[in-house]
Write an enzyme that holds these catalytic residues in place. Structure first.
Site, short mmCIF file in Angstrom:
data_model
loop_
_atom_site.label_atom_id
_atom_site.label_comp_id
_atom_site.label_asym_id
_atom_site.label_seq_id
_atom_site.Cartn_x
_atom_site.Cartn_y
_atom_site.Cartn_z
N HIS A 43 -5.13 2.90 -6.77
CA HIS A 43 -4.77 2.16 -7.99
C HIS A 43 -5.73 0.97 -8.05
CE1 HIS A 43 -2.31 -0.70 -10.32
NE2 HIS A 43 -1.66 0.34 -10.79
N ASP B 6 -1.09 0.27 0.75
CA ASP B 6 -0.49 0.03 -0.57
C ASP B 6 0.71 0.98 -0.67
OD1 ASP B 6 0.35 0.17 -3.16
OD2 ASP B 6 -1.66 0.37 -4.04
N GLN C 180 4.25 3.00 -4.20
CA GLN C 180 4.94 4.23 -4.63
C GLN C 180 5.64 4.93 -3.48
OE1 GLN C 180 5.34 4.90 -7.69
NE2 GLN C 180 3.66 3.90 -8.78
N LYS D 3 9.84 -1.54 -8.72
CA LYS D 3 9.80 -0.07 -8.67
C LYS D 3 10.92 0.48 -7.80
CE LYS D 3 4.73 0.10 -9.03
NZ LYS D 3 4.45 0.38 -10.42
N CYS E 181 -3.94 3.06 -14.43
CA CYS E 181 -4.66 2.03 -13.65
C CYS E 181 -5.44 2.65 -12.51
CB CYS E 181 -3.69 0.97 -13.12
SG CYS E 181 -2.84 0.11 -14.41
N1 C6P Z 1 1.50 1.42 -10.81
C1 C6P Z 1 2.02 2.95 -12.62
O1 C6P Z 1 2.52 3.21 -13.72
P1 C6P Z 1 2.33 -3.94 -9.55
O2 C6P Z 1 1.94 -3.78 -10.98
O3 C6P Z 1 1.55 -5.05 -8.88
O4 C6P Z 1 3.80 -4.05 -9.35
O5 C6P Z 1 1.94 -2.58 -8.83
C2 C6P Z 1 0.60 -2.20 -8.78
C3 C6P Z 1 0.45 -0.86 -8.13
C4 C6P Z 1 -0.20 -0.79 -6.93
N2 C6P Z 1 -0.34 0.38 -6.28
C5 C6P Z 1 0.16 1.52 -6.78
C6 C6P Z 1 0.00 2.78 -6.01
C7 C6P Z 1 0.82 1.51 -8.01
O6 C6P Z 1 1.29 2.66 -8.50
C8 C6P Z 1 0.96 0.31 -8.70
C9 C6P Z 1 1.62 0.26 -10.06
C10 C6P Z 1 2.17 1.54 -12.08
O7 C6P Z 1 1.45 3.79 -11.93
C11 C6P Z 1 1.70 0.54 -13.08
S1 C6P Z 1 0.00 0.70 -13.45
#
Ligand code: C6P
Length: 413
Positions: free
Chosen positions: A128, A205, A208, A231, A370
């Site tokens: 991401h 990371d 998910q 999430k 993203c």
């Molecule tokens: N992906 C998706 O719809 P934040 O926005 O900081 O809470 O999370 C960022 C992020 C980082 N790593 C991974 C693997 C992610 O999936 C995400 C967030 C969302 O896929 C929003 S783009």
């Protein structure tokens, strides 16, 4: 139905905890299949935050009055619950941030001092942007080189790619646990072993993965792990950076100011204990309380149960979608993926599909998620994505497939 049972709890009962499922969207019951973007919130989380504001609201670590002590205890309790949830050794290893993105930025900024020209940072080709752009910047500012672990045609990381990307010059390896596009569950434990054999720090990371499966930082053997509260049934505005105590202790703070100091003179300052050294300024206290309530809720159901229910839903969706025809599904087979599926219907843009599904009350995401470099590798500009959580049902997946059928008829594809 067997799979609507979760640890003896009916999914219907779980759904009744989520006020949003009382809503109709375009006259239809909401089928919320956009959980990888953010999850819905149970009444228990909403109530915990509301009750904090109604009964305990104050600043933390600053007062000796009753409310300040209560707010401080609640805030620290949320750190302890989070530490326990991922099996960190203590709350000193839990830094609260705004989200995964901020957690990884904190890391990249704080570790920049370790890097010089000739050093390497290694990430994967399925990151991401949150676990790519901060490392691109760290590399650009320090002269270090950014390298990638390659993806094979099956949507998994190439085993030999891990060994060839990580070398004795590698200082930091940061890898996505579960891909938000492919659903692939990466063997991060193995990546961590190779990183450590080469003397590099290892970050995960886990945006998910933490919401969907048991995650134990001891078993994974990572130095850092980042995830977001929103999430995993928690509120927006609260994220986590786990870091091993000694490693965090030796790192420079990211933000400077109030609460992160022990002593300040006109000339210089000394830093507070962990984790407060990394939490400058008034934090998101109600959001921390909400995260604690989300963790209680998830633990009450059991992360093993949530993982197996998610797998059963994704298997069902994969089989149904695969037989739909004129569809391209990205990523590995269901047994190797977490509870999400990205796909494209040939001849239809993902945004058009998402709009037509919205008319049926079904929320999915369409776009690049993203992950533009990964989209480029896949040879597409975007995809549709259905992502599931503990409150979703097979009936909602049936509705998804029926609505896709209708959309195909509209587009004559
Ligand atoms: N992906 C998706 O719809 P934040 O926005 O900081 O809470 O999370 C960022 C992020 C980082 N790593 C991974 C693997 C992610 O999936 C995400 C967030 C969302 O896929 C929003 S783009």
């Amino acid at each position: 139905m067997m799979e609507a049972q979760l640890n003896g709890l009916e999914v219907d009962k779980i759904r009744s905890d989520f006020p949003i499922f009382g809503r109709l969207i375009n006259g239809k019951p909401l089928a919320y299949l956009d959980n990888s973007a953010t999850s819905q919130k149970p009444a228990q989380v909403i109530e915990a935050m509301s009750s904090y504001y109604r009964e305990h609201n104050s600043n933390v670590h600053r007062g000796v009055h009753r409310l300040s002590i209560e707010a401080t205890l609640a805030y620290e309790e949320a750190h302890k619950k989070t530490a326990h949830f991922i099996n960190a050794s203590s709350m000193e290893e839990i830094v609260f941030t705004k989200n995964t993105t901020e957690s990884i930025n904190l890391l990249a900024y704080s570790l920049m001092g370790l890097l010089k020209k000739g050093d390497e940072i290694v990430v994967t080709q399925m990151e991401h942007h949150s676990n790519l752009v901060p490392w691109q910047q760290a590399a650009r500012k320090t002269g270090a080189r950014l390298k990638f672990i390659e993806i094979g045609s099956n949507g998994e990381l190439k085993r030999e790619g891990i060994e060839s990307a990580i070398t004795k010059n590698t200082k930091i390896v940061s890898a996505i646990h579960v891909s938000n596009v492919l659903g692939t569950v990466n063997d991060v434990r193995h990546i961590g072993q190779i990183a450590h054999e080469n003397g590099a720090l290892f970050a995960i990371d886990a945006a998910q993965s933490v919401p969907h499966m048991p995650v134990d930082v001891g078993k994974l053997g990572c130095d850092f792990l980042a995830f977001s509260g929103h999430k995993m049934l928690g509120p927006t505005g609260i994220g986590v950076l786990f870091g091993k105590k000694d490693t965090l202790g030796s790192m420079e703070p990211f933000l400077y100011g109030g609460d992160m100091i022990r002593e300040v003179s006109f000339e210089e300052s000394r830093w507070n204990d962990l984790p407060w050294k990394f939490e400058a300024g008034t934090p998101n206290i109600a959001e921390a309380v909400g995260l604690g309530a989300a963790i209680d809720y998830l633990r009450g159901i059991g992360m093993d149960n949530i993982e197996s229910y998610g797998k059963s839903l994704v298997r069902y969706a994969y089989e149904k979608l695969s037989s739909a025809g004129n569809i391209e599904i990205y990523g590995p087979p269901p047994e190797k993926r977490s509870s999400l599926i990205s796909f494209n219907i040939k001849g239809m843009h993902a945004h058009d599909l998402a709009e037509l599904l919205n008319a049926e009350g079904i929320a999915i995401r369409g776009g690049h998620h993203c992950s533009m470099p990964l989209m480029h590798l896949l040879g597409i500009t975007g995809s549709a994505r259905a992502s599931f959580y503990l409150y979703n049902t097979r009936e909602e997946i049936d509705r998804l497939c029926e609505a896709i059928g209708k959309a195909k008829a509209v587009f004559k594809v």
